[in-house]
Design a protein around this motif. Structure first.
Motif, PDB file in Angstrom:
ATOM      1  N   LEU B  29      36.514  12.944 -31.452  1.00 39.22           N
ATOM      2  CA  LEU B  29      35.782  11.798 -30.778  1.00 39.22           C
ATOM      3  C   LEU B  29      34.270  11.632 -30.944  1.00 39.22           C
ATOM      4  CD1 LEU B  29      37.997  11.616 -27.663  1.00 39.22           C
ATOM      5  CD2 LEU B  29      38.196  10.045 -29.587  1.00 39.22           C
ATOM      6  N   PHE B  30      33.759  12.475 -31.065  1.00 41.48           N
ATOM      7  CA  PHE B  30      32.442  12.730 -31.092  1.00 41.48           C
ATOM      8  C   PHE B  30      31.963  11.906 -32.500  1.00 41.48           C
ATOM      9  CE2 PHE B  30      28.066  15.647 -31.668  1.00 41.48           C
ATOM     10  CZ  PHE B  30      27.367  14.519 -31.221  1.00 41.48           C
ATOM     11  N   GLY B  31      32.711  12.303 -33.486  1.00 38.03           N
ATOM     12  CA  GLY B  31      32.625  11.470 -34.583  1.00 38.03           C
ATOM     13  C   GLY B  31      32.600  10.110 -34.544  1.00 38.03           C
ATOM     14  N   GLN B  33      32.331   8.363 -32.145  1.00 34.13           N
ATOM     15  CA  GLN B  33      31.401   7.616 -31.408  1.00 34.13           C
ATOM     16  C   GLN B  33      29.989   7.372 -31.942  1.00 34.13           C
ATOM     17  OE1 GLN B  33      29.110  10.310 -28.710  1.00 34.13           O
ATOM     18  NE2 GLN B  33      27.888   8.581 -27.556  1.00 34.13           N
ATOM     19  N   ILE B  34      29.683   8.330 -33.165  1.00 32.55           N
ATOM     20  CA  ILE B  34      28.663   8.170 -33.865  1.00 32.55           C
ATOM     21  C   ILE B  34      29.015   6.996 -34.830  1.00 32.55           C
ATOM     22  CG2 ILE B  34      27.370   8.997 -35.850  1.00 32.55           C
ATOM     23  CD1 ILE B  34      27.832  11.737 -34.256  1.00 32.55           C
ATOM     24  N   LEU B  35      30.160   7.025 -35.657  1.00 31.25           N
ATOM     25  CA  LEU B  35      30.534   5.804 -36.538  1.00 31.25           C
ATOM     26  C   LEU B  35      30.218   4.373 -35.739  1.00 31.25           C
ATOM     27  CD1 LEU B  35      31.792   5.012 -39.121  1.00 31.25           C
ATOM     28  CD2 LEU B  35      34.178   5.146 -37.944  1.00 31.25           C
ATOM     29  N   ALA B  66      34.284   6.381 -26.246  1.00 28.76           N
ATOM     30  CA  ALA B  66      34.583   7.867 -27.186  1.00 28.76           C
ATOM     31  C   ALA B  66      33.638   8.661 -26.528  1.00 28.76           C
ATOM     32  CB  ALA B  66      34.252   7.594 -28.652  1.00 28.76           C
ATOM     33  N   MET B  67      32.415   8.562 -26.021  1.00 28.59           N
ATOM     34  CA  MET B  67      31.608   9.373 -25.380  1.00 28.59           C
ATOM     35  C   MET B  67      32.201   9.964 -24.291  1.00 28.59           C
ATOM     36  SD  MET B  67      27.679   8.836 -23.948  1.00 28.59           S
ATOM     37  CE  MET B  67      28.367   7.642 -22.525  1.00 28.59           C
ATOM     38  N   VAL B  68      32.479   9.058 -23.223  1.00 21.58           N
ATOM     39  CA  VAL B  68      32.670   9.546 -22.211  1.00 21.58           C
ATOM     40  C   VAL B  68      34.020  10.620 -22.352  1.00 21.58           C
ATOM     41  CG1 VAL B  68      33.927   8.947 -19.805  1.00 21.58           C
ATOM     42  CG2 VAL B  68      32.102   7.658 -20.658  1.00 21.58           C
ATOM     43  N   SER B 345      16.790   1.012 -20.673  1.00 22.49           N
ATOM     44  CA  SER B 345      17.967   1.872 -19.996  1.00 22.49           C
ATOM     45  C   SER B 345      18.786   2.359 -21.251  1.00 22.49           C
ATOM     46  CB  SER B 345      18.960   0.749 -19.397  1.00 22.49           C
ATOM     47  OG  SER B 345      18.180  -0.043 -18.550  1.00 22.49           O
ATOM     48  N   ALA B 346      18.801   1.865 -22.475  1.00 23.39           N
ATOM     49  CA  ALA B 346      19.473   2.399 -23.476  1.00 23.39           C
ATOM     50  C   ALA B 346      18.613   3.410 -24.225  1.00 23.39           C
ATOM     51  CB  ALA B 346      19.628   1.216 -24.748  1.00 23.39           C
ATOM     52  N   SER B 347      17.337   3.538 -24.007  1.00 19.03           N
ATOM     53  CA  SER B 347      16.618   4.510 -24.394  1.00 19.03           C
ATOM     54  C   SER B 347      16.950   5.855 -23.390  1.00 19.03           C
ATOM     55  CB  SER B 347      15.177   4.260 -24.545  1.00 19.03           C
ATOM     56  OG  SER B 347      14.291   5.419 -24.841  1.00 19.03           O
ATOM     57  N   PHE B 353      22.271  11.385 -22.023  1.00 26.42           N
ATOM     58  CA  PHE B 353      23.759  12.011 -22.304  1.00 26.42           C
ATOM     59  C   PHE B 353      23.500  13.110 -23.508  1.00 26.42           C
ATOM     60  CE2 PHE B 353      25.833   8.315 -20.273  1.00 26.42           C
ATOM     61  CZ  PHE B 353      26.896   9.189 -19.732  1.00 26.42           C
ATOM     62  N   PHE B 354      22.813  12.676 -24.340  1.00 26.14           N
ATOM     63  CA  PHE B 354      22.638  13.925 -25.383  1.00 26.14           C
ATOM     64  C   PHE B 354      22.039  15.220 -24.793  1.00 26.14           C
ATOM     65  CE2 PHE B 354      20.234  16.045 -28.738  1.00 26.14           C
ATOM     66  CZ  PHE B 354      21.173  16.446 -29.496  1.00 26.14           C
ATOM     67  N   GLY B 355      20.719  15.057 -24.223  1.00 23.67           N
ATOM     68  CA  GLY B 355      20.264  15.962 -23.672  1.00 23.67           C
ATOM     69  C   GLY B 355      20.846  17.090 -22.616  1.00 23.67           C
ATOM     70  N   TRP B 444      14.139   1.324 -36.733  1.00 21.16           N
ATOM     71  CA  TRP B 444      13.869   2.674 -36.694  1.00 21.16           C
ATOM     72  C   TRP B 444      14.932   3.235 -35.958  1.00 21.16           C
ATOM     73  CZ3 TRP B 444      11.423   5.413 -40.110  1.00 21.16           C
ATOM     74  CH2 TRP B 444      10.336   4.553 -40.854  1.00 21.16           C
ATOM     75  N   ARG B 445      15.524   2.779 -34.964  1.00 20.33           N
ATOM     76  CA  ARG B 445      16.777   3.334 -34.251  1.00 20.33           C
ATOM     77  C   ARG B 445      17.742   3.628 -35.175  1.00 20.33           C
ATOM     78  NH1 ARG B 445      20.464   1.101 -30.550  1.00 20.33           N
ATOM     79  NH2 ARG B 445      20.455  -0.961 -31.556  1.00 20.33           N
ATOM     80  N   GLN B 446      18.063   2.604 -36.151  1.00 20.18           N
ATOM     81  CA  GLN B 446      18.923   2.699 -37.175  1.00 20.18           C
ATOM     82  C   GLN B 446      18.872   3.875 -38.160  1.00 20.18           C
ATOM     83  OE1 GLN B 446      21.806   1.001 -36.446  1.00 20.18           O
ATOM     84  NE2 GLN B 446      23.054   1.589 -38.278  1.00 20.18           N
TER      85      GLN B 446
END
Ligand code: HEM
Ligand code: HEM
Ligand code: FE2
Lengths: 218, 482
Positions: B29-31, B33-35, B66-68, B345-347, B353-355, B444-446
């Motif tokens: 599911l992590f995969g 999420q990234i996709l 997927a993240m949650v 907020s997105a930043s 969530f990652f950290g 750059w986010r992309q």
């Protein structure tokens, strides 16, 4: 050496953790009761659903130092005055529709949601609709098929979500009601659509300068 | 017992066999999420990309759901991982736990397929029950909510009964109480109201009181266990720290909830309460950094599992920066008035969530793989020098930090131009979106999103191979003098 200091003692911190958690939670419960009573529909901060029978404006308040919703003269949505029950049913239908169509995964509502499309908190008051007379129908038409109605130069389009005429009208009712919520001045510095009544029969268009600065402006 | 270096479930206890199933689904599911994050990001740059097929709203919903779900799978897996060891007792009701794993996974699969193929429904309650609830993060339709609640109850029974039959340690006690709160909070999100203010009031109970209270305490328990395991820190020290962290976390996080009650219709007293208590939230996160770094230093970085320890340290720092620093930056109402609901907020959401959570789940998966392969060596001097885990850790961090900075630049621009100057009208919104600083930020986010994805591919490769040709057994741990 081990028992010497209270601040390094396991049982002291266990008790502290329990007490701090319990006290914080009790305070939160207490505040929740108070907040819920202040935001129930029909309260001062969150008006009754029948507010859609009225004009809603967003005007600077000297005392609170930000803009607040102001409920104006009767201006029924789609020209039809509704009872409290009818209004509640219509707004609720609109709210369900916003959930069923997943609006929140592109837009923000009260500032919460996604950031791909504009905030909807004051969509009802947005100057982009042109005039307050045309607004209702423009909103319905837009919701029913937005795919060719761009509001921007970067090519972002809202997709066609299969919203029916009834659903679109309900959504507009929901948006109108939402714009009447007292959000402590968010969004800040918003410039609402001109809703002032036409100036009483100014003889010709050349009299324009005098017509500016009607009370609804801020 | 199988040869060293072979994946063999005979190496695992009952709870751990179940744990690795949860971990496997989590990584898949992590995969996903990234996709879907990449697809949504591309739509910022090319608005016509997949328009009308997989609209932004769909991609984003799958991305965050997927993240949650995968993080929850990671937490459940990690809990089953440590359960028998901590309780000194086999998992009670393991067969039921296994059944529930399959039921839950099937339900998740059905929900995702419906999201992708049906996407939305008519404006009626049946849509909320069957297709999607349309409330950010908790979009799962009502039938799935019920399934989730039942599954969580079974999970909770497994955990509580196992500790009760075995022994309650400090970690066990905190974990059990925290799980009650975590599950109970979910119920705050399972109802319908036409009143959007009331809706968001309770919605934040789920979102905020999860990520800034109950999830934090849960990972505090996981970190405590991991420090005992990888470094051999004394239990009494770790558990005392855990209580301190719980006190600080709940003491600031519960009333810190008020930082979401500035603008949703709720009364003005939340300015003071929310601003004050949420400003304290970074304190326990600093405490965690001090704790983990001090322990690692005190043991001269001699750990039994280098990748796991590295991810645990990354967790401590990531939690501090993503939640503590990035959260603090926009938590005072005077600032939040302009940043609320922007790319700011997105930043923060990404880095936090990652950290805080992605890191520690990955750390646990490394712990699991070590034992799964028969308790192999995972300290310094791995067969291939450990380049895969090191590079995946580096790429995932570079990708995430790059995305965070890109979004921060976009968020600054947006809060100035759309919010402060233009006053958040539609015209103002698009003036800010079209601005070149914004466009550069999301470009750059992309780019960094692709870097992140590369790190993920390497991570999966490493997880599948680490310890494979290893012949040395796990490094012996020097236990601390009691
Ligand atoms: C390849 C990597 C990724 C890309 C390209 C990506 C892209 C996106 C996009 C485009 C959005 C929608 C933002 C909006 O509404 O405008 C989003 C939202 C979100 N993503 Fe990601 N993402 C990625 C990885 C991650 C990771 C690893 C996490 C966390 C573990 C994450 C967590 C989130 C969260 C929490 C949101 C909602 C943010 C909010 O509403 O404030 N994303 N992401
Ligand atoms: C690991 C812990 C945390 C995670 C995972 C997290 C995640 C998030 C996410 C995803 C959002 C956006 C929600 C949305 O979609 O609308 C958010 C909002 C917010 N967070 Fe956090 N957060 C954490 C901790 C913190 C902390 C410690 C603070 C303050 C010190 C904080 C302050 C805020 C604020 C003020 C907002 C509201 C942003 C807005 O007004 O749009 N967060 N958080
Ligand atoms: Fe929060």
């Amino acid at each position: 050496m081990t028992e010497a200091t209270w601040w390094a003692s396991e049982s002291f911190w266990r008790k502290t953790a329990i007490w701090v958690t319990a006290v914080s939670f009790v305070i939160l419960i207490f505040l929740t009761f108070d907040s819920l009573s202040q935001i129930s529909a029909g309260s001062k901060r969150v008006p009754a659903y029948s507010v859609i029978n009225h004009r809603i404006d967003y005007v600077f308040d000297e005392k609170r130092n930000f803009q607040v919703p102001v409920i104006g003269p009767e201006e029924p949505l789609f020209g039809k005055k509704l009872t409290e029950e009818e209004a509640a049913a219509l707004v609720s239908r609109g709210k369900v529709t916003t959930q069923a169509k997943n609006c929140m995964n592109c837009h923000t509502l009260l500032g919460n949601g996604a950031y791909f499309a504009p905030d909807l908190t004051k969509a009802w008051l947005d100057p982009s609709w042109g005039s307050k007379e045309a607004r209702e129908q423009l909103m319905v038409d837009f919701l029913k098929d937005p795919s060719d109605k761009l509001h921007n130069a970067i090519g972002r389009r809202m997709p066609n979500l299969g919203i029916t005429d009834d659903e679109a009208r309900a959504v507009v009712a929901f948006l109108k009601w939402m714009s009447a919520i007292d959000t402590n001045g968010f969004p800040y510095n918003f410039k609402p659509i001109d809703q002032s009544d036409p100036a009483p029969a100014a003889p010709t268009a050349t009299a324009a300068p005098g017509a500016i600065g009607s009370p609804a402006q801020n | 017992m199988a040869a060293l270096g072979m994946l063999d479930s005979a190496n695992l206890n009952g709870g751990q066999k179940l744990a690795v199933k949860y971990f496997t689904v989590a990584i898949a599911l992590f995969g996903a999420q990234i996709l879907f994050g990449l697809l949504a990001g591309l739509q910022y740059l090319y608005p016509d990309f997949l328009y009308g097929v997989l609209d932004f709203s769909v991609n984003r919903m799958v991305h965050i759901n997927a993240m949650v779900v995968w993080l929850l799978y990671g937490f459940i897996g990690a809990t089953y991982w440590l359960l028998e060891d901590e309780a000194q007792h086999p998992v009670v009701g393991l067969a039921l736990g296994n059944l529930i794993f399959w039921v839950l996974t099937l339900a998740v699969a059905v929900v995702v397929v419906v999201y992708l193929l049906i996407q939305i429904g008519p404006g009626e309650h049946s849509t909320i029950w069957l297709i999607n609830e349309g409330r950010e993060y908790i979009e799962a339709p009502r039938w799935a909510d019920i399934g989730i609640v039942v599954s969580v109850l079974v999970f909770f029974y497994n955990v509580a009964a196992t500790f009760a039959k075995g022994r309650y340690t400090g970690i066990g006690g905190v974990l059990t109480l925290d799980l009650i709160a975590l599950a109970g909070l979910y119920l705050a999100g399972v109802f319908y109201t036409p009143n959007i203010s009331v809706d968001q009031y309770w919605w934040w109970w789920v979102i905020h009181l999860w990520v800034e209270a109950t999830w934090e305490v849960l990972v505090g328990c996981l970190m405590a266990y991991a420090l005992i395991k990888t470094l051999g820190v004394r239990r009494k020290i770790v558990e005392t720290w855990l209580y301190i962290e719980v006190a600080l976390m709940f003491g600031s996080g519960i009333l810190g909830l008020g930082h979401h009650y500035f603008w949703i219709g709720t009364p003005e007293y939340w300015f003071t309460i929310g601003g004050f208590f949420s400003a304290l939230e970074p304190i326990p996160l600093v405490a965690m950094v001090v704790h983990s770094v001090f322990d690692a230093g005190a043991h001269k970085m001699k750990s039994t599992n280098h990748p796991a320890l590295a991810w645990i340290i990354a967790h401590a720092f990531g939690n501090f920066f993503g939640a503590g620093v990035w959260g603090f930056m926009h938590t005072l109402p005077q600032i939040n008035l302009y940043t609320h609901g922007t790319q700011w907020s997105a930043s923060h959401g990404h880095l936090a969530f990652f950290g805080a959570y992605v890191t520690i789940v990955i750390g646990f998966i490394y712990l699991a793989l070590q034992k799964w392969r028969g308790n192999v060596w995972m300290s310094g001097g791995l067969v291939d020098g450990g380049w895969k885990w090191k590079w995946s850790l580096a790429l995932l961090h570079i990708g995430m930090i790059g995305m965070t900075i890109g979004l921060l630049v976009a968020g600054y621009e947006q809060s100035q131009i759309e919010r402060a100057i233009e006053g958040s009208t539609w015209t103002g919104y698009f003036a800010a979106q079209a601005h070149q600083w914004f466009q550069q930020g999301i470009f750059w986010r992309q780019i960094f999103g692709w870097v992140f994805a590369a790190g993920f591919v390497l991570l999966v490769w490493d997880l599948m191979t680490i310890g494979k040709r290893e012949t040395r057994p796990i490094q012996a741990m020097q236990a601390e003098a009691a």
